[in-house]
Every structure is written in C-alpha cells, then in structure tokens.
Scaffold this motif. Sequence first.
Motif, PDB file in Angstrom:
ATOM      1  N   VAL A  43       2.195  33.587 -19.951  1.00  0.00           N
ATOM      2  CA  VAL A  43       1.365  33.850 -21.173  1.00  0.00           C
ATOM      3  C   VAL A  43      -0.261  33.222 -20.729  1.00  0.00           C
ATOM      4  O   VAL A  43      -1.386  33.340 -21.869  1.00  0.00           O
ATOM      5  CB  VAL A  43       1.614  33.156 -22.335  1.00  0.00           C
ATOM      6  CG1 VAL A  43       2.671  34.399 -23.420  1.00  0.00           C
ATOM      7  CG2 VAL A  43       1.865  31.443 -22.615  1.00  0.00           C
ATOM      8  N   GLU A 108       6.689  32.641 -22.356  1.00  0.00           N
ATOM      9  CA  GLU A 108       7.010  32.741 -23.156  1.00  0.00           C
ATOM     10  C   GLU A 108       9.032  32.604 -22.326  1.00  0.00           C
ATOM     11  O   GLU A 108       9.703  33.494 -21.832  1.00  0.00           O
ATOM     12  CB  GLU A 108       7.290  33.413 -23.761  1.00  0.00           C
ATOM     13  CG  GLU A 108       7.573  33.859 -24.991  1.00  0.00           C
ATOM     14  CD  GLU A 108       7.562  35.132 -25.754  1.00  0.00           C
ATOM     15  OE1 GLU A 108       6.551  35.689 -26.262  1.00  0.00           O
ATOM     16  OE2 GLU A 108       8.222  36.528 -26.303  1.00  0.00           O
ATOM     17  N   ARG A 127       7.813  25.063 -28.440  1.00  0.00           N
ATOM     18  CA  ARG A 127       6.927  25.779 -28.709  1.00  0.00           C
ATOM     19  C   ARG A 127       6.915  24.932 -27.206  1.00  0.00           C
ATOM     20  O   ARG A 127       6.041  25.242 -26.213  1.00  0.00           O
ATOM     21  CB  ARG A 127       5.838  25.434 -28.933  1.00  0.00           C
ATOM     22  CG  ARG A 127       5.721  24.350 -29.726  1.00  0.00           C
ATOM     23  CD  ARG A 127       3.800  23.982 -29.876  1.00  0.00           C
ATOM     24  NE  ARG A 127       3.726  25.827 -31.052  1.00  0.00           N
ATOM     25  CZ  ARG A 127       2.558  25.964 -31.219  1.00  0.00           C
ATOM     26  NH1 ARG A 127       1.278  25.236 -30.388  1.00  0.00           N
ATOM     27  NH2 ARG A 127       2.152  27.202 -31.766  1.00  0.00           N
ATOM     28  N   ARG A 131       5.522  25.532 -21.845  1.00  0.00           N
ATOM     29  CA  ARG A 131       3.934  25.452 -22.109  1.00  0.00           C
ATOM     30  C   ARG A 131       3.339  24.216 -21.440  1.00  0.00           C
ATOM     31  O   ARG A 131       3.897  22.715 -21.636  1.00  0.00           O
ATOM     32  CB  ARG A 131       4.156  25.122 -23.410  1.00  0.00           C
ATOM     33  CG  ARG A 131       2.371  25.097 -24.252  1.00  0.00           C
ATOM     34  CD  ARG A 131       3.029  24.423 -25.909  1.00  0.00           C
ATOM     35  NE  ARG A 131       1.150  24.106 -26.279  1.00  0.00           N
ATOM     36  CZ  ARG A 131       0.992  23.524 -26.466  1.00  0.00           C
ATOM     37  NH1 ARG A 131       1.648  22.234 -25.934  1.00  0.00           N
ATOM     38  NH2 ARG A 131      -0.020  23.106 -27.849  1.00  0.00           N
ATOM     39  N   PHE A 165      -0.132  43.449 -23.260  1.00  0.00           N
ATOM     40  CA  PHE A 165      -0.252  42.636 -24.007  1.00  0.00           C
ATOM     41  C   PHE A 165      -1.608  43.461 -24.325  1.00  0.00           C
ATOM     42  O   PHE A 165      -2.072  44.357 -23.318  1.00  0.00           O
ATOM     43  CB  PHE A 165      -1.147  41.306 -23.934  1.00  0.00           C
ATOM     44  CG  PHE A 165       0.056  39.957 -24.026  1.00  0.00           C
ATOM     45  CD1 PHE A 165       0.429  39.579 -25.644  1.00  0.00           C
ATOM     46  CD2 PHE A 165       1.021  39.349 -22.968  1.00  0.00           C
ATOM     47  CE1 PHE A 165       2.142  38.762 -25.581  1.00  0.00           C
ATOM     48  CE2 PHE A 165       1.885  38.239 -23.054  1.00  0.00           C
ATOM     49  CZ  PHE A 165       2.093  38.322 -24.106  1.00  0.00           C
ATOM     50  N   GLU A 169      -6.228  40.636 -27.203  1.00  0.00           N
ATOM     51  CA  GLU A 169      -5.291  39.546 -27.059  1.00  0.00           C
ATOM     52  C   GLU A 169      -5.421  38.298 -25.950  1.00  0.00           C
ATOM     53  O   GLU A 169      -4.882  37.263 -26.054  1.00  0.00           O
ATOM     54  CB  GLU A 169      -4.110  40.152 -27.343  1.00  0.00           C
ATOM     55  CG  GLU A 169      -3.018  41.144 -28.399  1.00  0.00           C
ATOM     56  CD  GLU A 169      -1.621  40.922 -28.741  1.00  0.00           C
ATOM     57  OE1 GLU A 169      -0.849  40.147 -28.647  1.00  0.00           O
ATOM     58  OE2 GLU A 169      -1.487  41.784 -27.684  1.00  0.00           O
ATOM     59  N   VAL A 193      -2.890  34.326 -23.526  1.00  0.00           N
ATOM     60  CA  VAL A 193      -2.973  34.863 -24.954  1.00  0.00           C
ATOM     61  C   VAL A 193      -3.121  34.411 -26.044  1.00  0.00           C
ATOM     62  O   VAL A 193      -2.912  33.049 -26.602  1.00  0.00           O
ATOM     63  CB  VAL A 193      -1.589  35.341 -25.141  1.00  0.00           C
ATOM     64  CG1 VAL A 193      -0.714  36.233 -26.544  1.00  0.00           C
ATOM     65  CG2 VAL A 193      -0.436  36.302 -23.542  1.00  0.00           C
ATOM     66  N   HIS A 196      -1.423  32.166 -28.779  1.00  0.00           N
ATOM     67  CA  HIS A 196       0.162  32.183 -28.406  1.00  0.00           C
ATOM     68  C   HIS A 196       1.048  30.979 -28.499  1.00  0.00           C
ATOM     69  O   HIS A 196       0.516  29.787 -27.386  1.00  0.00           O
ATOM     70  CB  HIS A 196       1.102  32.428 -27.150  1.00  0.00           C
ATOM     71  CG  HIS A 196       1.889  33.290 -26.114  1.00  0.00           C
ATOM     72  ND1 HIS A 196       2.909  32.318 -26.561  1.00  0.00           N
ATOM     73  CD2 HIS A 196       2.662  34.220 -27.116  1.00  0.00           C
ATOM     74  CE1 HIS A 196       3.825  33.010 -26.133  1.00  0.00           C
ATOM     75  NE2 HIS A 196       4.184  33.981 -26.238  1.00  0.00           N
TER      76      HIS A 196
END
Length: 206
Positions: A43, A108, A127, A131, A165, A169, A193, A196
């Motif tokens: 992402v 993700e 999250r 990340r 996506f 986005e 994204v 996100h």
Amino acid sequence: MHRIKKLPRTFYEREDVVNISRELIGKVLVTELDGVRTSGRIVETEAYAGHGDKASHAYGGRRTARTEVMYGRGGTAYVYLCYGIHHLFNVVTHGRDTPHAILIRGIEPMEGVEVMLERSGKKVFDRTLGRGPGNVSKALGIDTVHTGTSLLGAEIYIADDGFSFAPGEIEASARIGVDYAGKDALLPYRFSVKGHAHVSGKPSRT
DNA sequence: ATACCGATTAACT
DNA sequence: GTTAATCGGTATA
C-alpha cells in the motif's frame, strides 16, 4: 480460489522506476521462509532513480559492496540495515548497470498474520503491523541475508492476485526521510493508498 | 585504523 | 512535538 500470478522478469526490467513503483501498489508481497508463508498487499512504495537521484544510495554512480545488488538485474531484492536496527526491503528494477530500486514502505497483512505478529513481537493485530519499511521487513521475516535474492524464486516474490486499487485511491507525494537530498527530496516519488491504515505518516485527509 | 551518519521507530514530554 | 536507541556502511587518514 483466486489465482495468484508471480510477477515476471519483464515487469521489473523496464525503464521507468517511478511508474513501476506506482504499479506495485495493490500487488501482493509474499515470503515463504522455512516453509512458512506470509504475505501482505503493498500500500506504500518509494522510487529511487539511481545515479541521477540524490536520495539514492547509488547517486552519482556510487558502487560499493552494499549497493552492488542494485546494479544487477531487475527483479532482485536489495535489503540493507538502516539506523543499525531496521531492515529495509527494496525491489531492484531496470536492467544491469542501472541501479534503480523501489522501497516497500507499507503492506496490509494478508496470510500468516499470526506469524507476523510473533515476528514483530506484538500480541494483537493493529495498524502498526506492516506499517513503515522497518515493520514490513520485520513482519515478513526479511533481513539483510536476503539481499540479492531473486524475486522470481520461491522465497520472496511479488504477485498479482487480480485486485487493484482505483487510480483515484492512489496518491503521489514527496519521499520520507530524504531531506538531505536537496531538490530531489521534493520529487513525487512516493506512492500510497489514500487514507489506508497501513500507510506510514499521518492519516491523509481528502 | 577511526569518525560520522542514516530510505526509522517507538517512547517520551 | 522531541529524542534516544543502535550498528553497518561509507568516507577520511
């Protein structure tokens, strides 16, 4: 059962690293280490355009034992240690002698969440799993021994599972942590994204 | 040989 | 918002 297609050499061995960087958003990064499979959807990415890019480790044609991997074929993993703590996973693109690379900054989590939590020393899914570039490597079990690994092999690869996506986005922005790169620090080489949860930095507003 | 620094993160105030 | 942690890579001598 959705079919997963491993990205071919031709995907990586193209000229425009920035464009490839954008295309990687929505693809699935998979590691299969010691028989354990973990994966996550990409992402967030950042492109590093080789010798002409001041933010790149290969700026000005710099070539050392560490960066040598970037001068190899597209479709190779470039992993290095940052701040002595974080393993950062990059994808080498373009052909030989053109040291382009793409840093994977956020995923993700998909398969093997339990294992990823264990590797990251976390108890519950949140999250922060996947990340940020350091966390991506931690969750997927990637470390510097994997630098030079072919992404066409079985251990680490990127696949297309048919998902994507919407263009709207995905947003482009300046790269993170490259203030030292002067004007190159302003280039919109980062793709993510919008909004996100597994994208680093503040939640973006629309 | 030694010195400086980083494509970061998490834990603070 | 600020800062400590932490060590291999790279430059310099």
